[in-house]
Design a protein around this motif. Structure first.
Motif, short mmCIF file in Angstrom:
data_model
loop_
_atom_site.label_atom_id
_atom_site.label_comp_id
_atom_site.label_asym_id
_atom_site.label_seq_id
_atom_site.Cartn_x
_atom_site.Cartn_y
_atom_site.Cartn_z
N ASP A 85 0.80 -1.12 0.02
CA ASP A 85 0.04 0.15 -0.07
C ASP A 85 0.82 1.29 0.11
O ASP A 85 0.36 1.94 -0.79
N GLU A 86 1.90 1.14 1.09
CA GLU A 86 2.69 2.34 0.91
C GLU A 86 3.47 2.75 -0.42
O GLU A 86 3.46 3.95 -0.74
N GLU A 88 2.56 1.56 -3.40
CA GLU A 88 1.62 1.89 -4.55
C GLU A 88 0.99 3.76 -4.21
O GLU A 88 0.92 4.28 -5.34
N HIS A 89 0.81 4.02 -3.07
CA HIS A 89 0.13 5.11 -2.99
C HIS A 89 1.46 6.30 -2.77
O HIS A 89 0.88 7.55 -3.08
N LEU A 91 2.66 8.43 -0.90
CA LEU A 91 2.06 9.80 -0.44
C LEU A 91 3.46 10.88 -0.06
O LEU A 91 3.10 12.07 -0.38
N ARG A 139 -0.20 15.57 -8.58
CA ARG A 139 0.24 15.20 -7.15
C ARG A 139 1.56 16.37 -6.87
O ARG A 139 2.52 15.98 -6.37
N GLY A 200 -5.67 10.59 -6.23
CA GLY A 200 -5.33 9.30 -5.35
C GLY A 200 -5.30 9.70 -3.92
O GLY A 200 -5.05 8.68 -3.27
N GLY A 204 -5.39 6.77 -0.81
CA GLY A 204 -3.96 6.87 -0.16
C GLY A 204 -3.97 7.21 1.27
O GLY A 204 -3.34 6.39 2.08
N TYR A 205 -4.99 8.06 1.69
CA TYR A 205 -5.28 8.25 3.24
C TYR A 205 -6.03 7.24 4.04
O TYR A 205 -5.55 6.83 5.01
#
Length: 521
Positions: A85-86, A88-89, A91, A139, A200, A204-205
């Motif tokens: 997840d980290e 992919e997103h 942030l 982004r 996204g 992501g959050y």
């Protein structure tokens, strides 16, 4: 393949993907490496991590051909999914900043060393390219985050030693110029500070909330929990405020702590002496806390001046596995008149003993556990930060605070951690502005205006991390009371702590299983 061999391969890949994070938890094996800043590298890592999670899920407990420990399996599955997840997103690419852990640049300076210099120029140039690429994909970073990142680079460029190679210096200057130039042109303003404002960001959050709480919580549930915890603290503000000042109104107590200049330090020496005295008191009582208390001493030092503008009031750096550096608490001593006398003892118990130092060194000492359960920090923040916040309350229960004033300091930090639940979710899930976050923190906590600014900017730069503290501590307290009820007169506090610290670093769902098994047995 058994779960531990799968874990070895996963953990090596994870640390090669994020070698700065590996160094920050004391793994010196990766000290010469730097991360690949390209988006394609994150996507490739995400695919690998997701495959590991699927493989871990397929390992059946009790299968005769497999050496499977269900706790190892559950932790590995959770960590691999969270790492995917980290990656992919990602942030951080939408949040250039000077925040350690939240920013590869800041992590480089905290974890860096001469051994990384050969690749540093390419790393800094790669960061500039990555932020440009992220902005082109909808982004962009915040304008104030870009300014802070540029200021951090300037501070390191001005350091007299060590002498930077010309190529590294030039790359740092190019990155700084990109921050202040092209990247600032279309940056997010203060009204759109949260990650919700980027492409996204909402998904992501949600992933960040799950990762940092390690519980199935929604942003709304976490937001409401923060408001409830703040309301519950009013009784402590009142009762301890009466002991300290003869004041019972919670608002008046907070105003006294926030505004009375006599409650601030005057010198850096006073700050460091307070830390030393608190460590002496708690170190004399460690047998009452856990049999796993490490003999390794906890060092403490002042925050380096070049990091003073972006560093929190205190932070902990784990000991190196090879013994080359001890576990160390770094204390912010710049501008002592902004540093509260009342909160420093609680911060010391949180960052040092019985907080981060006990928990992290104890984990490193569990040599029978696989490394992916021993050398983890921010990726399982609810456990790590939850224990440290629990340690603040534990110190109060043990009578380790020196006065009612410093006990109020603990309450003030509990209020801050509860307020974080509200402001972090407010910023990233509900569209709060930077000003809204500052106003809420000012009303509900006792922080100075400088600390309010730093806290708000920290939440913006690292979405979700601020949720770990209160959620994790609340779960440890829940498990403690559940075990106490189950065991009755057989309940032993140190034995409970042995179970928590002896589990290695785990998601809170796994810790619940461990404690429930212990109580039942």
């Amino acid at each position: 393949m058994d779960v531990r061999q799968l874990g070895v391969e996963f953990f090596d890949r994870l640390n090669r993907h994020d070698p700065l994070g590996a160094s920050l938890v004391g793994l010196t094996t990766y000290d010469a490496f730097l991360p690949d800043p390209r988006h394609s590298a994150d996507l490739a890592a995400a695919r690998y991590f997701r495959a590991v999670a699927r493989s871990a899920s397929s390992l059946a407990v009790g299968a005769s051909s497999l050496a499977v420990d269900d706790t190892d399996r559950d932790v590995l599955r959770w960590m691999a999914d969270a790492a995917a997840d980290e990656a992919e997103h990602c942030l951080w690419e939408a949040n250039a900043s000077a925040m350690v852990y939240g920013s590869p640049q800041a992590s480089y300076f905290m974890a860096g060393g001469d051994q990384r210099l050969p690749g540093a120029a390419a790393f800094f140039d790669g960061l500039a390219d990555r932020y440009r690429d992220a902005a082109s994909r909808g982004r962009p970073s915040t304008r104030f985050g870009l300014q802070q990142a540029a200021a951090q680079l300037d501070a390191h460029l001005e350091r007299p030693v060590p002498v930077l190679p010309a190529g590294v210096r030039a790359a740092m200057i190019r990155l700084r110029d990109a921050y202040l130039g092209e990247l600032s042109e279309n940056a997010r303003d203060d009204e759109h500070a949260g990650i919700l404002a980027v492409r996204g960001g909402e998904a992501g959050y949600r992933a960040a909330v799950a990762a940092h709480t390690t519980l199935p919580s929604t942003p709304r549930e976490v937001h409401d929990l923060g408001l409830s915890l703040l309301a519950d603290l009013d009784e402590q503000w009142s009762t301890i405020g009466k002991e300290a000042f003869g004041i019972t109104d919670p608002v008046a107590v907070r105003a006294k702590l926030r505004d009375d200049p006599s409650l601030r330090f005057t010198t850096a020496a006073e700050i460091m002496a307070t830390v030393a005295a608190a460590l002496d008191r708690v170190s004399a009582r460690t047998p009452e806390i856990t049999a796993l208390a490490a003999s390794a001493p906890c060092a403490f030092a002042e925050v380096p001046p070049e990091d003073a503008d972006s560093a929190p009031a205190a932070y902990y750096r784990p000991p190196a596995v090879d013994g080359s550096q001890p576990g160390t608490v770094f204390i912010h001593t710049a501008d002592p008149g902004q540093r509260s006398r009342f909160a420093l003892e609680a911060l010391t118990f949180h960052e040092a003993v019985p907080g981060h130092h006990f928990q992290i060194v104890a984990a490193q000492g569990l040599t029978e556990l696989p490394d992916f359960r021993r050398y983890v920090d921010t990726r399982l923040g609810a456990y790590v930060e939850g224990w440290a916040l629990y340690a603040e309350q534990l110190a109060d229960e043990m009578g380790l605070y020196s006065s009612p004033l410093t006990r109020l300091g603990r309450v003030s930090l509990a209020a801050l951690r509860a307020a974080r639940l509200v402001t972090d979710t407010g910023l990233h899930a509900f569209g709060w502005s930077r000003r809204q976050s500052r106003d809420f923190l000012t009303a509900g906590t006792v922080m100075s205006s400088r600390d309010v600014r730093q806290e708000t900017d920290r939440y913006i730069a690292w979405p979700g991390q601020a949720l770990a503290y209160s959620v994790g501590a609340r779960e440890i307290l829940r498990l403690r009371e559940s075990a106490r009820t189950s065991l009755g007169s057989r309940f032993d506090l140190a034995a409970f702590h042995d179970q928590v610290l002896g589990a290695g670093i785990v998601p809170m769902t796994v810790l619940s299983t461990i404690i429930n098994r212990w109580a039942a047995a």
